[in-house]
Write an enzyme that holds these catalytic residues in place. Structure first.
Site, PDB file in Angstrom:
ATOM      1  N   GLU A 259      51.774  86.422  47.093  1.00 45.33           N
ATOM      2  CA  GLU A 259      50.808  87.443  46.711  1.00 45.33           C
ATOM      3  C   GLU A 259      50.630  88.409  47.887  1.00 45.33           C
ATOM      4  O   GLU A 259      50.733  88.018  49.049  1.00 45.33           O
ATOM      5  CB  GLU A 259      49.476  86.758  46.404  1.00 45.33           C
TER       6      GLU A 259
ATOM      7  N   LYS B 114      46.874  89.547  37.758  1.00 49.77           N
ATOM      8  CA  LYS B 114      46.033  88.387  38.049  1.00 49.77           C
ATOM      9  C   LYS B 114      44.801  88.352  37.150  1.00 49.77           C
ATOM     10  O   LYS B 114      44.014  89.301  37.112  1.00 49.77           O
ATOM     11  CB  LYS B 114      45.616  88.445  39.526  1.00 49.77           C
TER      12      LYS B 114
ATOM     13  N   CYS C 270      47.640  82.901  42.818  1.00 49.84           N
ATOM     14  CA  CYS C 270      46.598  82.377  43.710  1.00 49.84           C
ATOM     15  C   CYS C 270      45.464  81.651  42.986  1.00 49.84           C
ATOM     16  O   CYS C 270      45.634  80.530  42.525  1.00 49.84           O
ATOM     17  CB  CYS C 270      46.067  83.505  44.597  1.00 49.84           C
TER      18      CYS C 270
END
Length: 266
Positions: free
Chosen positions: A40, A107, A143
């Site tokens: 990321e 995300k 993440c």
């Protein structure tokens, strides 16, 4: 399926970050990997001026990464950003294919935890993403998503045998243990391989990092569908090549049919 784990650190210098990416892509291709995963925020590190990076480098970044995928004949999954309509950015995993096409995952779960407020800067995504690499279906997470098992179950239901999770994990007490536990648990939850690929630890690499932002701890790992760590990295920058035995996915689905046994959506 042979994949490359490119555990690197990046900072606010997009051009230098791209040079580092190019070197790791070339090495990955030479090794015979068909997919290379970067962390990321590879384009520019968290804690930097994300909007400015998008304005000044967004188009050239995408063109350069697309060129690398085509030149070296390898699929690249890489953390990047683009401007959102409301003045924020979208935190993306760009997926660049050797044929010149591109896909992306935005995300979904934003890091509003441990004193951070990612949603102040980032517009959340809404759609789970599964792509195909050499006939293998690959799901994508980023993440903080790794704390949400239903996303990984949905990716598996959509056919994902491998789920990649580019990450820039925050340091702190117990965070390495949480990271390792979560990666292995999500593999068990989804009957899939989980490739949890993070930024290296800037305290080890010497890369300048924003003290208040999650900028990496290293310790990337690949978990097989039974929760076994196939490989675990240290804190430093490194490139590791892993051969995934995809027969383990079918074996896990037969032995521990988690999704088949699920009731009422749980």
């Amino acid at each position: 399926m042979k994949i490359a784990l490119a555990q690197i650190n990046t900072d606010d210098n997009v051009e230098q970050n791209l040079e580092k990416v190019a070197g790791f892509v070339e090495r990955s291709s030479i090794s015979g990997a068909r997919l290379v995963v970067f962390p990321e925020a590879t384009m520019t590190a968290l804690g930097t001026n994300l909007v400015s990076a998008c304005k000044n480098y967004g188009s050239s970044w995408r063109a350069s990464v697309a060129s690398l995928a085509k030149q070296f004949g390898i699929t690249i999954v890489i953390g990047e950003f683009e401007e959102a309509a409301d003045g924020r950015v979208r935190n993306l995993a760009g997926i660049y294919f050797p044929d010149g096409t591109r896909s992306e995952y935005a995300k979904i779960h934003l890091f509003d935890a441990f004193g951070n407020k990612e949603s102040d800067e980032v517009e959340p995504g809404t759609t789970p993403t599964v792509v195909e690499v050499d006939g293998v279906k690959v799901g994508v997470a980023i993440c903080y998503d790794i704390r949400f098992p239903k996303l990984f179950a949905e990716l598996s239901r959509s056919g994902a045998e491998v789920i990649v999770a580019p990450t820039s994990w925050g340091a702190g007490p117990g965070k390495i243990e949480q990271w390792e536990t979560l990666a292995r648990s999500r593999a068990l939850d989804s009957n899939s391989f989980v490739v949890a690929l993070g930024q290296a630890d800037p305290a080890v690499t010497g890369v300048k990092a924003a003290a208040s932002s999650p900028t990496g701890i290293g310790h990337s790992l690949v978990s097989d569908p039974f929760g076994h760590a196939v490989i675990e990295l240290g804190k430093e920058e490194s490139l590791e090549i892993v051969e995934l035995d995809l027969e383990l996915v079918q074996r896990a689905q037969q032995t521990i049919p988690i999704l088949e046994n699920a009731r009422l959506g749980y």
